[in-house]
Design an enzyme around this catalytic site. Structure first.
Site, PDB file in Angstrom:
ATOM      1  N   GLU A   1       0.672  -1.080  -0.092  1.00 22.94           N
ATOM      2  CA  GLU A   1      -0.170   0.006  -0.022  1.00 22.94           C
ATOM      3  C   GLU A   1       1.077   1.079   0.164  1.00 22.94           C
ATOM      4  O   GLU A   1       0.226   2.128   0.442  1.00 22.94           O
ATOM      5  CB  GLU A   1      -0.846   0.054   1.331  1.00 22.94           C
ATOM      6  CG  GLU A   1      -1.726  -1.309   1.549  1.00 22.94           C
ATOM      7  CD  GLU A   1      -2.525  -2.023   0.315  1.00 22.94           C
ATOM      8  OE1 GLU A   1      -2.552  -1.048  -0.620  1.00 22.94           O
ATOM      9  OE2 GLU A   1      -2.989  -2.806   0.528  1.00 22.94           O
ATOM     10  N   LEU A   2       2.088   1.081  -0.415  1.00 23.17           N
ATOM     11  CA  LEU A   2       3.058   2.221  -0.327  1.00 23.17           C
ATOM     12  C   LEU A   2       3.358   2.860   1.056  1.00 23.17           C
ATOM     13  O   LEU A   2       3.624   3.995   1.156  1.00 23.17           O
ATOM     14  CB  LEU A   2       2.609   3.415  -1.333  1.00 23.17           C
ATOM     15  CG  LEU A   2       2.768   2.883  -2.804  1.00 23.17           C
ATOM     16  CD1 LEU A   2       2.263   4.156  -3.897  1.00 23.17           C
ATOM     17  CD2 LEU A   2       3.995   2.541  -3.334  1.00 23.17           C
TER      18      LEU A   2
END
Length: 444
Positions: free
Chosen positions: A151-152
């Site tokens: 999800e960065l």
């Protein structure tokens, strides 16, 4: 070799979770299998046929047509790699063929595509990152040098752990509240760990494809390759590299083939090169560019929503309850030598299970197999309750972790001693056999 000083970097995330079957309260203690095999195979095969296989074919074609100037990077989660092996093994050859061109980079990830970087117990994060890197190297012959967290997710602390594990750089979100007036289209460095370089996703230009390509009410619809290349060129007037980071199934699944998505990507390199824009992998950007500034990111950011925080996974009470519950099992579960238990532990950590419990945004409804967040929570917690029983059966909770660990070390040492004694006995038996043969020969 790319000599352009204005580049685009395509980064594709490949991930599918092992979805849970409907697991009732009365199944706890009676049924230890949690996953919907039919649904998982059906979804993965469908997305592979609609997206992954034709997209890989297209990327290879673009590499050849541009005489190896085109570049692309992949972040493939460990659980996705397992599903490739199980449900679409032809993809292994396809990704291997791409890797052999020298124009493709495979990025580091957490094996389970998990939130382990946000857990109190950082050992799980390190274990998953190491396990993922080993699988990537085994399958595709590359040791990941750049890290793209689930999800960065990123903050300064995560940056320190990633650097300590040997990574040169991290890909994270170009969040406005972090950048201020700065452009996401440059290389940066971590303020607290300056050796670690930061590449930032351009959210606007990414979402022009991922969210708006088939959005008929969008003011810029339809998106064409020449129009998009012109936007990239304009955005690069104050930058050196645009990072387009999206889910790979945007090609063919999120945007069906008849939407023109493959034709769009097929035409894009020609128009980009007409604008004087080249292609770079994340490692090439890190190697060839000088950081414009140092970024301080004390609070965790992600790609999600306007706030770019962790609320999509930990934003409500039930999500935090589920996350805390599984964290409590971490240390004890890792002591186990039971492969099935450890496999289930990995699959249960995928961030998707928490995402399905989110009460914000409409996107959850598109991806969740549940009718609402409470159904997702109840199903997951029933599974976790049974999993807890299995862990407790092996290592009773009445024994403290430190005491249990000491006992296991003692058992392991005893096992090593027994193995060593067996070797000595075997050696003595061999020597005795030789001695008896020699004695028999002398008598003759």
């Amino acid at each position: 070799m790319n000599t352009s000083n204005k580049n685009i970097s395509f980064i594709f995330q490949v991930h599918q979770p092992f979805r849970l079957k409907r697991y009732r309260f009365f199944d706890i203690g009676n049924d230890h299998y949690y996953f919907d095999d039919f649904q998982n195979e059906d979804i993965f095969r469908r997305i592979a046929e609609q997206s992954y296989i034709p997209a890989n074919r297209l990327m290879l074609q673009l590499i050849k047509e541009t005489k190896h100037r085109f570049r692309v990077a992949y972040a493939i989660s460990g659980v996705a790699l397992e599903q490739i092996e199980m449900y679409a093994p032809e993809l292994i050859d396809s990704f291997t063929e791409l890797a052999e061109t020298g124009c493709v980079e495979f990025l580091g990830e957490t094996y389970a595509h998990s939130l382990a970087s946000l857990a109190y117990d950082k050992d799980e994060f390190r274990i998953q990152v190491k396990e993922h890197a080993q699988k990537i190297e085994l399958m595709f012959g590359q040791k990941p040098r750049v890290f793209r967290n689930s999800e960065l997710l990123y903050d300064d602390a995560i940056g320190k752990w990633v650097h300590d594990m040997g990574f040169d750089g991290v890909i994270t979100e170009g969040a406005k509240h972090i950048l201020g007036w700065k452009s996401p289209n440059n290389l940066y460095k971590c303020a607290t760990t300056p050796e670690l370089k930061l590449l930032l996703r351009n959210p606007h230009l990414t979402e022009d494809i991922s969210r708006n390509f088939t959005n008929y009410s969008w003011s810029e619809y339809p998106l064409t390759a020449d129009k998009y290349a012109a936007w990239i060129a304009k955005d690069l007037q104050d930058g050196e590299v645009v990072n387009i980071d999206m889910s790979y199934d945007v090609l063919g699944s999120g945007n069906p083939a008849d939407s023109g998505i493959f034709d769009f990507f097929r035409a894009l390199p020609t128009y980009l090169e007409k604008e004087g824009i080249g292609f770079a992998t994340p490692s090439e950007s890190i190697k060839n560019l000088t950081p414009k500034d140092a970024l301080t990111i004390p609070d965790t950011i992600s790609w999600s929503e306007e706030e770019k925080n962790t609320n999509s996974w930990l934003g409500n009470t039930i999500q935090r309850e589920a996350f805390n519950k599984i964290q409590q099992l971490a240390e004890r579960t890792r002591l186990s030598q039971n492969r099935r238990l450890l496999q289930d532990w990995t699959y249960l950590q995928s961030s998707d299970h928490l995402y399905y419990m989110s009460s914000q945004g409409d996107d959850v409804k598109l991806f969740s197999p549940y009718d609402n967040e409470y159904e997702a929570f109840n199903n997951y917690m029933n599974v976790i309750s049974d999993f807890h029983l299995r862990v407790d059966e092996q290592y009773p909770s009445s024994i403290e972790n430190e005491e249990l660990n000491a006992l296991l070390i003692t058992i392991q040492n005893q096992g090593d001693e027994i193995a060593e004694l067996k070797k000595e006995i075997k050696q003595l038996e061999v020597e005795k056999g030789h001695s008896q043969k020699s004695s028999t020969k002398e008598k003759k």
